[in-house]
Motif scaffolding. Structure first.
Motif, PDB file in Angstrom:
ATOM      1  N   VAL A 208       0.866  -1.174   0.000  1.00 26.92           N
ATOM      2  CA  VAL A 208       0.000   0.000   0.000  1.00 26.92           C
ATOM      3  C   VAL A 208       0.917   1.243   0.000  1.00 26.92           C
ATOM      4  O   VAL A 208       1.761   1.399   0.892  1.00 26.92           O
ATOM      5  CB  VAL A 208      -0.921   0.008   1.224  1.00 26.92           C
ATOM      6  CG1 VAL A 208      -1.771   1.281   1.238  1.00 26.92           C
ATOM      7  CG2 VAL A 208      -1.803  -1.239   1.231  1.00 26.92           C
ATOM      8  N   VAL A 209       0.730   2.117  -1.017  1.00 27.88           N
ATOM      9  CA  VAL A 209       1.539   3.330  -1.167  1.00 27.88           C
ATOM     10  C   VAL A 209       0.663   4.543  -0.855  1.00 27.88           C
ATOM     11  O   VAL A 209      -0.456   4.659  -1.368  1.00 27.88           O
ATOM     12  CB  VAL A 209       2.127   3.436  -2.590  1.00 27.88           C
ATOM     13  CG1 VAL A 209       2.930   4.730  -2.740  1.00 27.88           C
ATOM     14  CG2 VAL A 209       2.981   2.214  -2.899  1.00 27.88           C
ATOM     15  N   GLU A 210       1.204   5.457  -0.031  1.00 23.00           N
ATOM     16  CA  GLU A 210       0.495   6.681   0.327  1.00 23.00           C
ATOM     17  C   GLU A 210       1.315   7.908  -0.132  1.00 23.00           C
ATOM     18  O   GLU A 210       2.550   7.868  -0.200  1.00 23.00           O
ATOM     19  CB  GLU A 210       0.288   6.755   1.839  1.00 23.00           C
ATOM     20  CG  GLU A 210      -0.644   5.701   2.398  1.00 23.00           C
ATOM     21  CD  GLU A 210      -0.802   5.793   3.895  1.00 23.00           C
ATOM     22  OE1 GLU A 210      -1.705   5.126   4.434  1.00 23.00           O
ATOM     23  OE2 GLU A 210      -0.013   6.535   4.533  1.00 23.00           O
ATOM     24  N   ARG A 211       0.607   8.978  -0.415  1.00 23.02           N
ATOM     25  CA  ARG A 211       1.253  10.246  -0.787  1.00 23.02           C
ATOM     26  C   ARG A 211       0.783  11.316   0.193  1.00 23.02           C
ATOM     27  O   ARG A 211      -0.402  11.635   0.248  1.00 23.02           O
ATOM     28  CB  ARG A 211       0.920  10.628  -2.221  1.00 23.02           C
ATOM     29  CG  ARG A 211       1.492  11.979  -2.654  1.00 23.02           C
ATOM     30  CD  ARG A 211       1.290  12.191  -4.152  1.00 23.02           C
ATOM     31  NE  ARG A 211       2.100  11.234  -4.929  1.00 23.02           N
ATOM     32  CZ  ARG A 211       2.030  11.107  -6.276  1.00 23.02           C
ATOM     33  NH1 ARG A 211       1.185  11.894  -6.959  1.00 23.02           N
ATOM     34  NH2 ARG A 211       2.782  10.243  -6.911  1.00 23.02           N
ATOM     35  N   PHE A 212       1.736  11.793   0.924  1.00 18.62           N
ATOM     36  CA  PHE A 212       1.440  12.764   1.967  1.00 18.62           C
ATOM     37  C   PHE A 212       0.376  12.248   2.942  1.00 18.62           C
ATOM     38  O   PHE A 212      -0.541  12.966   3.346  1.00 18.62           O
ATOM     39  CB  PHE A 212       1.009  14.106   1.372  1.00 18.62           C
ATOM     40  CG  PHE A 212       2.077  14.760   0.544  1.00 18.62           C
ATOM     41  CD1 PHE A 212       3.291  15.166   1.119  1.00 18.62           C
ATOM     42  CD2 PHE A 212       1.869  14.978  -0.818  1.00 18.62           C
ATOM     43  CE1 PHE A 212       4.269  15.786   0.347  1.00 18.62           C
ATOM     44  CE2 PHE A 212       2.870  15.595  -1.580  1.00 18.62           C
ATOM     45  CZ  PHE A 212       4.066  16.005  -1.008  1.00 18.62           C
TER      46      PHE A 212
END
Length: 328
Positions: free
Chosen positions: A29-33
């Motif tokens: 799972v990749v998150e941005r900010f």
């Protein structure tokens, strides 16, 4: 120069931090900010350094959770049950599995406890062993309904162990042993009855044949006695004297047969004071009868048989003719 080297060094670090790998049967799972961005599957992946970060990794393989529950049956017996739950994260629902449920093992354990403690108290101890598969199916049905919402698929549930209290277990073993002993006793009694019946039939057949043999023996003895009495009557001995002679003869034959046995320790003694005199009188009577019979046989006429050039004498007690007289 030092500043340029530092910039190059930082650039290399940023370049390498832009790439990452995802293992097979794993989702990232990749998150941005801090906000969800995407889910990356197995292989080499790219992200923007500093801006994007890996929030977590989700295992897509089948996992197993063993839950041990202590509960009470309908007949007030406390037991410990071990339920094994096999589950996995649905690949299309990684987002729900990662964000909606923080501790999936605790959630599954709670549902297993709830179902088992609702089903087992309805059953007695013996039925718990018989219907353990029904309990496992009920657990699986309840878990599927609850965990599908969170992106989990329940593959299977198994009741792998049922452990009653030690005293109850010993009592059950004694009951089983008693039942088996009862069955063994029934088989042994049937076998004993068959042996007794067979032995009784064999004894009955033996007694029957023995009785026939004794009857035949007595019949032949009676015929022999009749013939003996007839022979003695022909030489002038009356029936009473002949009977006494036969009895004395059989008496001494019996004594001779007993004395001939080297292993015999039998001693015959008179059982009354007059027994000795009775025995003596019987002996005198038998000897007298024997002497009379001998004299009678000596006085019988002789018959000359001629065979060729030889002749022989033949006594015939019933022939009173003179052998010297010519035949008429």
């Amino acid at each position: 120069m030092p500043i340029i080297a530092i910039i190059i060094f930082l650039g290399v670090i940023i370049l390498f931090s832009s790439f990452f790998t995802v293992k097979q049967q794993t989702a990232v799972v990749v998150e941005r900010f801090g906000k969800f961005l995407s889910i990356r599957n197995s292989g080499l992946q790219l992200k923007i350094p500093i801006i994007d970060r890996i929030a977590g990794r989700v295992n897509l393989r089948i996992q197993q959770l063993d839950v041990i529950i202590e509960t009470q049956t309908k007949d007030n017996v406390f037991i410990k049950m071990k339920v094994s739950v096999q589950f996995k994260v649905i690949q299309e629902h990684v987002y729900e599995a990662f964000y909606k449920l923080e501790y999936p093992h605790d959630q599954i354990t709670a549902y297993v406890f709830d179902v088992v403690r609702a089903e087992v108290p309805k059953l007695i101890l013996d039925d718990v062993f018989v219907r353990k598969d029904d309990i496992a199916i009920a657990v699986k049905r309840e878990l599927n309904e609850a965990m599908t919402t969170y992106g989990y698929d329940i593959i299977n549930t198994l009741v792998t162990d049922i452990d009653p209290d030690i005293q109850v277990k010993n009592a059950m073993n004694r009951i089983n042993a008693a039942e088996r002993e009862k069955t063994a006793a029934m088989f042994e009694s049937d076998a004993q009855r068959i042996r007794i019946v067979a032995k009784a039939k064999a004894e009955a057949e033996s007694k029957k044949l023995q009785g026939q043999g004794i009857a035949d023996q007595r019949r032949e003895i009676a015929k022999g006695l009749v013939e003996s009495v007839d022979v003695l009557n022909k030489v002038g001995i009356n029936s009473q004297e002949a009977s006494a002679l036969i009895v004395i003869t059989q008496h001494y034959d019996t004594l001779q047969a007993i004395g001939a046995d080297t292993n015999s320790n039998l001693i015959l003694l008179p059982n009354s004071p007059q027994a000795a005199s009775d025995m003596l009188n019987n002996m005198v009577t038998s000897f007298t009868a024997s002497s009379i019979m001998g004299e009678q046989m000596k006085n019988q006429p002789k018959r000359v048989k001629k065979t060729g050039n030889h002749s022989s004498l033949d006594y015939n007690p019933s022939d009173t003719s003179n052998p010297e007289e010519p035949a008429k």
